[in-house]
Design a protein around this motif. Structure first.
Motif, PDB file in Angstrom:
ATOM      1  N   PRO A   1     154.285  48.010  58.159  1.00 17.84           N
ATOM      2  CA  PRO A   1     153.645  49.303  57.878  1.00 17.84           C
ATOM      3  C   PRO A   1     153.570  49.654  56.400  1.00 17.84           C
ATOM      4  N   VAL A   2     154.644  49.437  55.651  1.00 18.24           N
ATOM      5  CA  VAL A   2     154.618  49.825  54.240  1.00 18.24           C
ATOM      6  C   VAL A   2     153.652  48.949  53.454  1.00 18.24           C
ATOM      7  N   GLN A   3     153.565  47.670  53.784  1.00 19.62           N
ATOM      8  CA  GLN A   3     152.655  46.794  53.052  1.00 19.62           C
ATOM      9  C   GLN A   3     151.200  47.123  53.373  1.00 19.62           C
ATOM     10  N   TYR A   4     150.924  47.372  54.647  1.00 16.22           N
ATOM     11  CA  TYR A   4     149.561  47.764  55.002  1.00 16.22           C
ATOM     12  C   TYR A   4     149.231  49.151  54.465  1.00 16.22           C
ATOM     13  N   GLY A   5     150.268  50.010  54.347  1.00 18.11           N
ATOM     14  CA  GLY A   5     150.026  51.318  53.741  1.00 18.11           C
ATOM     15  C   GLY A   5     149.509  51.196  52.320  1.00 18.11           C
ATOM     16  N   LEU A   6     150.047  50.236  51.572  1.00 21.77           N
ATOM     17  CA  LEU A   6     149.555  49.990  50.212  1.00 21.77           C
ATOM     18  C   LEU A   6     148.082  49.586  50.229  1.00 21.77           C
ATOM     19  N   LEU A   7     147.719  48.702  51.156  1.00 23.42           N
ATOM     20  CA  LEU A   7     146.330  48.252  51.255  1.00 23.42           C
ATOM     21  C   LEU A   7     145.425  49.378  51.730  1.00 23.42           C
ATOM     22  N   GLU A   8     145.929  50.170  52.672  1.00 26.44           N
ATOM     23  CA  GLU A   8     145.127  51.275  53.217  1.00 26.44           C
ATOM     24  C   GLU A   8     144.828  52.302  52.138  1.00 26.44           C
ATOM     25  N   ASN A   9     145.853  52.661  51.354  1.00 32.45           N
ATOM     26  CA  ASN A   9     145.627  53.649  50.300  1.00 32.45           C
ATOM     27  C   ASN A   9     144.772  53.092  49.170  1.00 32.45           C
ATOM     28  N   ALA A  10     144.799  51.778  48.981  1.00 29.78           N
ATOM     29  CA  ALA A  10     143.889  51.173  48.007  1.00 29.78           C
ATOM     30  C   ALA A  10     142.448  51.340  48.470  1.00 29.78           C
ATOM     31  N   ARG A  11     142.210  51.195  49.752  1.00 26.43           N
ATOM     32  CA  ARG A  11     140.846  51.417  50.270  1.00 26.43           C
ATOM     33  C   ARG A  11     140.458  52.892  50.130  1.00 26.43           C
ATOM     34  N   ARG A  12     141.388  53.779  50.406  1.00 27.28           N
ATOM     35  CA  ARG A  12     141.098  55.212  50.226  1.00 27.28           C
ATOM     36  C   ARG A  12     140.725  55.507  48.787  1.00 27.28           C
TER      37      ARG A  12
ATOM     38  N   ARG B   1     145.566  39.770  44.048  1.00 24.70           N
ATOM     39  CA  ARG B   1     144.207  40.019  44.534  1.00 24.70           C
ATOM     40  C   ARG B   1     143.479  41.008  43.627  1.00 24.70           C
ATOM     41  N   PRO B   2     142.266  40.679  43.218  1.00 22.61           N
ATOM     42  CA  PRO B   2     141.522  41.597  42.348  1.00 22.61           C
ATOM     43  C   PRO B   2     141.301  42.966  42.975  1.00 22.61           C
ATOM     44  N   ASP B   3     141.074  42.984  44.297  1.00 21.93           N
ATOM     45  CA  ASP B   3     140.803  44.241  44.985  1.00 21.93           C
ATOM     46  C   ASP B   3     141.719  44.329  46.202  1.00 21.93           C
ATOM     47  N   LEU B   4     142.749  45.143  46.097  1.00 24.83           N
ATOM     48  CA  LEU B   4     143.707  45.265  47.193  1.00 24.83           C
ATOM     49  C   LEU B   4     143.106  45.922  48.427  1.00 24.83           C
ATOM     50  N   SER B   5     141.956  46.551  48.273  1.00 23.36           N
ATOM     51  CA  SER B   5     141.362  47.290  49.380  1.00 23.36           C
ATOM     52  C   SER B   5     140.478  46.427  50.262  1.00 23.36           C
TER      53      SER B   5
ATOM     54  N   GLU C   1     148.230  52.559  41.025  1.00 20.30           N
ATOM     55  CA  GLU C   1     147.028  51.968  41.623  1.00 20.30           C
ATOM     56  C   GLU C   1     146.975  52.269  43.119  1.00 20.30           C
ATOM     57  N   THR C   2     148.081  52.062  43.812  1.00 20.17           N
ATOM     58  CA  THR C   2     148.202  52.426  45.222  1.00 20.17           C
ATOM     59  C   THR C   2     149.668  52.630  45.542  1.00 20.17           C
ATOM     60  N   TYR C   3     149.956  53.117  46.757  1.00 25.91           N
ATOM     61  CA  TYR C   3     151.324  53.532  47.054  1.00 25.91           C
ATOM     62  C   TYR C   3     151.528  53.633  48.561  1.00 25.91           C
ATOM     63  N   SER C   4     152.781  53.722  48.942  1.00 21.57           N
ATOM     64  CA  SER C   4     153.167  54.127  50.285  1.00 21.57           C
ATOM     65  C   SER C   4     154.491  54.874  50.161  1.00 21.57           C
ATOM     66  N   VAL C   5     154.932  55.458  51.240  1.00 23.57           N
ATOM     67  CA  VAL C   5     156.210  56.163  51.278  1.00 23.57           C
ATOM     68  C   VAL C   5     156.955  55.703  52.515  1.00 23.57           C
ATOM     69  N   ARG C   6     158.213  55.336  52.333  1.00 25.00           N
ATOM     70  CA  ARG C   6     159.034  54.921  53.469  1.00 25.00           C
ATOM     71  C   ARG C   6     159.778  56.130  54.019  1.00 25.00           C
ATOM     72  N   TYR C   7     159.332  56.587  55.190  1.00 24.63           N
ATOM     73  CA  TYR C   7     160.008  57.682  55.881  1.00 24.63           C
ATOM     74  C   TYR C   7     161.098  57.151  56.803  1.00 24.63           C
ATOM     75  N   ASP C   8     161.137  55.832  56.971  1.00 19.26           N
ATOM     76  CA  ASP C   8     162.088  55.223  57.893  1.00 19.26           C
ATOM     77  C   ASP C   8     163.417  54.884  57.221  1.00 19.26           C
ATOM     78  N   TRP C   9     163.555  55.156  55.933  1.00 22.54           N
ATOM     79  CA  TRP C   9     164.812  54.926  55.235  1.00 22.54           C
ATOM     80  C   TRP C   9     165.607  56.228  55.171  1.00 22.54           C
ATOM     81  N   GLU C  10     166.908  56.108  54.976  1.00 23.64           N
ATOM     82  CA  GLU C  10     167.775  57.293  54.909  1.00 23.64           C
ATOM     83  C   GLU C  10     167.334  58.221  53.790  1.00 23.64           C
ATOM     84  N   THR C  11     166.970  57.660  52.664  1.00 20.21           N
ATOM     85  CA  THR C  11     166.418  58.441  51.559  1.00 20.21           C
ATOM     86  C   THR C  11     164.932  58.150  51.465  1.00 20.21           C
ATOM     87  N   ARG C  12     164.121  59.187  51.547  1.00 18.02           N
ATOM     88  CA  ARG C  12     162.674  58.991  51.447  1.00 18.02           C
ATOM     89  C   ARG C  12     162.347  58.320  50.118  1.00 18.02           C
TER      90      ARG C  12
END
Length: 510
Positions: free
Chosen positions: A181-192, A299-303, A447-458
């Motif tokens: 999920p976190v890795q695809y989140g990076l790709l998803e937000n790159a597309r956004r 990758r030149p374009d993460l999206s 450039e892009t990002y994700s957030v881990r809500y599944d860790w004890e510390t966000r």
């Protein structure tokens, strides 16, 4: 037309599933699920199942969940030779047993590979199978009276290894990229970022993409979650649809709580005739291709997903058709972005009347680990048989948009043709790459990002670009202000400062 007797044909497909709340729930092991699916595939041939089982000369299996990570615990035990355990249950004694690498592209890639072996004469009757019983494993893990799935079976095994080096590396792991999920989140937000959409609008678009899939999942008897859901339900964050990793709430990620198995029987035309399989069961592979992507951070374009587009284009060209000629399709849907990337490239829409999935999609039908696309192939073969001459396409994705395999199926006889994957891969490999600075220090932008809500510390996970030279880096952050921006604001393009530490890069707002 006259068909070469070495031409490969799919002659049988089968699926099996159970849910813990089923009245007849048995707690089947992964081996038993795969064997049940194989028995269904043998019956699906319309010929003598026992005779075909004894004719199988190769059993090729995908890796079940508990055998996909080195030294991973198997709380209920496991077989030391999965393919031969399955073979034993169906009365087969193959000369060759193969356990494939990790990767969701595996089922389609294996079908193409062993179709080629049948053409070459090194195989004749091949069983492809796999399963996952993660729901049962978790259900019984803490129980006092739990089943024991341990099995030791003698015989040859070609274990191809885990292959995780294709998907992960030390640099990504120390920066929190330890799950899909976190890795695809990076790709998803790159597309956004590429589309210039806000977070709310993009969440709505993801929900609109996946909501039609739930209608198919709701009608599929093998679905892990046969529930039709609305766009609003998928897009609304709630206690039952909590955030997993930005930008994904729970209902938009692949469902790993499944008990599912699927199998495909592949053989030469010569063997099909000898074993009495009626020709109305034969389905041919008209087009196929297997491509791999560049290293994630280079990758030149993460999206985008050029490897998937090239593989799909090649498979369609081999079949002599365009996407408009495809009557049914299953696009690998572990997360929205792999589906979006095929839609973007070929002009497909979320409400395509053909549907973008044959199963119901990984978040709803179920993401049966490395074996999901075996279910997609089973559905594609059924679709190809249902209307003689129509085409069904399977797009299978592996890793972090790392590998993509495509198959185009039809009941129309066709000679086997080799694809141009090697030649096309050389072109992808020769493409431009982005420089990566592993120990990053100084002013930079997100450039892009994700957030881990599944860790004890966000925790925020960031791919950034150094202002000094434009090189790319990974970093994490627990900085309150930056994490708040990542979680609730618009961080794309935000100025940050990154510092290289012994245990990885850390960043904060400038």
């Amino acid at each position: 037309m006259s068909i070469d007797p070495r031409t490969p044909v799919v002659v049988g497909v089968g699926q099996a599933a159970e849910r813990i709340d089923d009245a007849d729930y048995r707690g089947m092991s992964p081996v038993e699920l795969a064997a049940a699916a194989t028995e269904a595939a043998l019956a699906d041939t319309g010929a003598d199942a026992a005779r075909i089982a004894t004719a199988i000369d190769a059993v090729v299996a995908t890796r079940a969940f508990e055998n996909s990570i080195p030294k991973a615990p198997a709380p209920l035990g496991k077989s030391n030779n999965f393919p031969r355990s399955v073979a034993r249950l169906i009365g087969a004694d193959p000369a060759r047993a193969v356990l494939d690498k990790v990767g969701g592209q595996g089922p389609q890639k294996l079908l193409t590979e062993f179709a080629g072996e049948i053409v070459a004469g090194t195989a004749d009757v091949v069983l492809l199978c796999g399963s996952d019983a993660t729901s049962t494993l978790r259900h019984f893990a803490g129980a006092e009276n739990k089943p024991d799935f341990t099995e030791t079976i003698d015989g040859q095994l070609e274990d191809r290894g885990y292959g995780l080096e294709d998907f992960i590396e030390h640099y990504t792991v120390i920066h929190g990229l330890t799950g899909a999920p976190v890795q695809y989140g990076l790709l998803e937000n790159a597309r956004r970022a590429r589309l210039g959409l806000g977070t709310a609008d993009y969440l709505q678009a993801m929900a609109e993409l996946f909501a039609p899939m739930t209608k198919i999942a709701a009608k599929n008897p093998f679905s892990a979650s046969p529930v039709e859901r609305s766009i609003d339900e998928l897009a609304t964050i709630s206690s039952s649809n909590r955030m997993i990793c930005d930008p994904y709430p729970r209902l938009l990620v692949a469902r790993d709580q499944v008990n599912q198995g699927a199998a495909v029987l592949l053989m030469s035309v010569e063997a099909a005739r000898r074993l009495g399989v009626p020709e109305n069961r034969w389905v041919y592979l008209h087009g196929h291709a297997d491509m791999r992507e560049q290293r994630l951070l280079e990758r030149p374009d993460l999206s985008s997903y050029p490897a998937a587009v090239v593989a799909t284009t090649e498979a369609l060209a081999m079949a002599g058709i365009g996407f408009d000629d495809v009557a049914a399709m299953d696009l690998y849907s572990c997360f929205p972005v792999p589906v979006f990337n095929i839609c973007d490239a070929f002009g497909l829409t979320a409400d395509d009347p053909r549907g973008l999935t044959l199963t119901g999609g990984l978040p709803f039908f179920g993401g049966a680990g490395n074996n999901y696309s075996m279910h997609a192939i089973a559905e594609a073969v059924a679709a190809a048989r249902s209307v003689p001459g129509q085409f069904a396409l399977v797009g299978a994705n592996g890793g972090m948009q790392s590998k993509y395999s495509v198959g185009v199926y039809s009941s129309t006889p066709v000679a086997w043709t080799a694809d141009r994957s090697s030649e096309l891969q050389a072109g992808l490999d020769a493409g431009p790459t982005v420089a990566v600075t592993e120990h990053a220090d100084g002013p930079a932008t997100i450039e892009t990002y994700s957030v881990r809500y599944d860790w004890e510390t966000r925790t925020g996970i960031i791919i950034g670009r150094l202002d000094a030279d434009g090189s790319r880096f990974l970093a994490t952050t627990e900085d309150d202000d930056l994490v708040a921006l990542l979680s609730d604001g618009e961080p794309l393009g935000t100025a940050i400062t990154v510092r290289a530490l012994d245990y990885g890069n850390r960043c904060s707002l400038r």
